[in-house]
Design a protein around this motif. Structure first.
Motif, PDB file in Angstrom:
ATOM      1  N   GLY A  47       0.779  -1.226   0.000  1.00 27.32           N
ATOM      2  CA  GLY A  47       0.000   0.000   0.000  1.00 27.32           C
ATOM      3  C   GLY A  47       0.811   1.276   0.000  1.00 27.32           C
ATOM      4  O   GLY A  47       0.255   2.362  -0.138  1.00 27.32           O
ATOM      5  N   GLY A  82      -3.343  -6.853  -5.794  1.00 24.06           N
ATOM      6  CA  GLY A  82      -3.986  -7.811  -4.906  1.00 24.06           C
ATOM      7  C   GLY A  82      -3.188  -9.055  -4.632  1.00 24.06           C
ATOM      8  O   GLY A  82      -3.761 -10.089  -4.271  1.00 24.06           O
ATOM      9  N   ARG A 134     -14.504  -3.018   0.328  1.00 21.33           N
ATOM     10  CA  ARG A 134     -14.320  -3.808  -0.890  1.00 21.33           C
ATOM     11  C   ARG A 134     -13.240  -3.194  -1.767  1.00 21.33           C
ATOM     12  O   ARG A 134     -13.091  -1.977  -1.842  1.00 21.33           O
ATOM     13  N   ARG A 135     -12.498  -4.067  -2.472  1.00 20.60           N
ATOM     14  CA  ARG A 135     -11.551  -3.613  -3.489  1.00 20.60           C
ATOM     15  C   ARG A 135     -11.996  -4.121  -4.856  1.00 20.60           C
ATOM     16  O   ARG A 135     -12.774  -5.065  -4.955  1.00 20.60           O
ATOM     17  N   ARG A 160     -10.871  -4.943  -9.189  1.00 23.00           N
ATOM     18  CA  ARG A 160      -9.823  -5.246 -10.164  1.00 23.00           C
ATOM     19  C   ARG A 160      -9.901  -4.340 -11.383  1.00 23.00           C
ATOM     20  O   ARG A 160      -8.927  -4.190 -12.110  1.00 23.00           O
ATOM     21  N   ALA A 210     -10.403   0.665 -10.704  1.00 20.74           N
ATOM     22  CA  ALA A 210     -10.553   0.909  -9.269  1.00 20.74           C
ATOM     23  C   ALA A 210      -9.594   1.957  -8.737  1.00 20.74           C
ATOM     24  O   ALA A 210      -9.525   2.161  -7.523  1.00 20.74           O
ATOM     25  N   ASP A 211      -8.831   2.614  -9.634  1.00 16.52           N
ATOM     26  CA  ASP A 211      -7.830   3.578  -9.177  1.00 16.52           C
ATOM     27  C   ASP A 211      -8.294   5.029  -9.260  1.00 16.52           C
ATOM     28  O   ASP A 211      -7.543   5.937  -8.953  1.00 16.52           O
TER      29      ASP A 211
END
Length: 521
Positions: free
Chosen positions: A282, A350, A436-437, A439, A442-443
């Motif tokens: 991170g 991830g 939640r993340r 793929r 998502a940035d």
């Protein structure tokens, strides 16, 4: 370096020096006169052992030695070599090196009237750029007039009694005779003999070129670490010496193979030179470094913003078999073919599970660039074990395989949730929340929420007691209230902490990467 020169064209009368100089430069060969004879010596072989200089001339009002470093803009970022290719009916063809990250837009250009196999040209052009950029450092010092052992072309190292002196090996380029012998030299990093393998975990010694086709092949099931369709992250990387273009084919059985991909350039493959343990995800991990040995090519540093934006990515095979995607800002060649990478971005895309698993010394490393190509899997081939062959496209032929590989799964696997929180309510219930993340896309920072990767949002939540699962439930959002009555039934009473495993559930891959944590109240 070594290579095959099968022909050389010279259409006019010229001197032997003019005839040989282009060849000597491309193949990195030094010539020295001794006893009326010319002595030819490969600059890149271990036979060029460095002479240790322990005594230098101490001249009044002059420093013992000085080192200069050229500005990056004065050195080329790319090299091009033109020659005649025997596989193209001796037509003129060119090969281009990988582009180094540099301020300069200069290109080193070599037009060699020679017949060279493609693999020899590729090796030469990469080595030319590497040698050119390493030579940014230059060294000047003096020796006694009686010290005549040092000659132009020699490799030297300054090892002075007081512990001072520049690091590294330098090639003597010029000697000015006088009251002292004034030596001018440039930095040099010889190539150590490489070890190449036919498969993972087996490395055969020796650096000699072999006619046998025994490539190193890595089939990688990667996460979505960049833009692209999920199936495109099942990839293959290959390398062999000498380099030969390869066709990669697959079959469900052991016959009827279908060509799926072509490897047109060698991948930068290597191994970990030291064990790799878990780190920080991170943010930049500035307190840890990775040491790797590359079989081919080199690396360069990048500024931190570029590293954050996707430059300088490698994949390291963890002990669990999962590939960890790692970014780095700083790269330093600490010895021939051995690199120290620092300012790391660990567990990208991830892959924190691979980071936590760790990787032993000798585990595979792959530089993620354009040489690592998609296998061209279809959606219905995701997770299907196929037999894969790599076949040489060169005149000598050759085949490697079959290799069994199933891919396309990791790019469709939901990422683990993060930021798990737990709070004991006044009623005795425990309220759990997490984040939640994603793929895909998502940035972005503009939206209030990232897109949902799956048709519906669902999670599997498991309450753990050591290695056993006390209770498993499925929930429709990133929040759950654990009733006090269920806690008593599961554990006999209220706890001061809860061990949890949370996974997002998906359509293509039912269970995502797990996140395990202990929530303390």
């Amino acid at each position: 370096m070594s290579g095959d020169l099968t022909g050389y064209v010279q259409g006019e009368v010229t001197s032997a020096r003019a005839l040989l100089e282009p060849l000597l430069e491309v193949f990195q060969v030094d010539v020295a006169e001794a006893g009326g004879k010319l002595r030819f010596r490969s600059r890149l072989k271990v036979s060029l052992a460095a002479k240790e200089i322990t005594v230098v001339a101490d001249t009044e009002d002059e420093v013992l030695w000085s080192e200069n470093r050229g500005h990056d803009s004065d050195f080329a970022a790319e090299a091009v070599l033109t020659s005649y290719n025997p596989r193209l009916d001796y037509e003129q063809s060119g090969v281009r090196s990988r582009r180094a990250r540099a301020e300069s837009q200069r290109i080193l250009s070599y037009d060699l009237p020679a017949v060279l196999p493609e693999e020899t040209s590729l090796d030469a052009v990469e080595t030319l750029l590497r040698t050119h950029r390493i030579a940014k450092r230059s060294l000047s010092f003096g020796l006694s007039p009686a010290d005549v052992a040092v000659e132009p072309g020699d490799a030297v190292r300054l090892v002075l009694p007081d512990g001072t002196g520049p690091d590294g090996t330098f090639i003597v380029e010029r000697i000015e005779e006088g009251s002292v012998r004034r030596i001018d030299a440039r930095h040099h990093a010889p190539l150590a003999p490489s070890n190449y393998a036919a498969d993972e975990g087996h490395r055969n010694g020796g650096g000699a070129v072999s006619d046998a086709f025994a490539p190193i092949l890595h089939f990688l099931d990667l996460p979505r670490f960049a833009s692209g369709e999920a199936a495109s992250f099942a990839r293959v990387a290959g390398f062999c010496r000498p380099w030969r273009r390869m066709a990669v084919s697959s079959s469900v059985t052991t016959e009827g193979y279908r060509t799926r991909a072509a490897l047109d350039r060698p991948a930068r493959l290597g191994v970990l030179a030291a064990p790799l343990t878990g780190g920080i995800a991170g943010r930049f991990d500035r307190g840890r470094a990775i040491e790797i040995e590359l079989f081919f090519g080199g690396l360069s540093s990048a500024d931190e913003q570029a590293a954050l934006n996707g430059e300088n990515r490698i994949a390291v095979k963890a002990d669990s078999g999962v590939w960890e995607v790692i970014g780095f800002a700083d790269a330093e060649e600490i010895s021939p073919n051995r690199w120290r990478l620092s300012n790391l971005l660990r567990g990208l895309a991830g892959t924190e599970d691979a980071m936590r698993a760790g990787a032993a010394s000798g585990n595979a490393v792959v530089v993620l660039d354009e040489a690592v190509v998609p296998l061209g899997l279809a959606a219905d081939e995701r997770g299907l074990a196929l037999n894969w062959l790599a076949e040489s496209l060169g005149q000598a032929g050759g085949r490697s395989g079959p290799h069994v590989f199933s891919g396309g799964v990791r790019a469709e696997t939901p990422l683990s949730p993060v930021h798990v929180r737990g709070e004991r309510q006044a009623t005795g219930d425990v309220r759990l929340t997490w984040v939640r993340r994603g793929r895909i896309e998502a940035d972005g920072w503009d939206g209030s929420e990232i897109p949902l990767d799956e048709p519906v949002e669902r999670y599997r939540l498991e309450f753990l007691d050591g290695g056993s699962v006390k209770r498993a439930i499925e929930v429709a959002g990133p929040v759950f209230t654990y009733p006090a009555a269920d806690e008593v039934a599961d554990f006999g009473g209220p706890l001061v902490s809860l061990s949890l495993r949370i996974r997002q559930m998906g359509r293509a891959v039912p269970l995502g990467v797990p996140f395990e944590t202990v929530v303390v109240f």
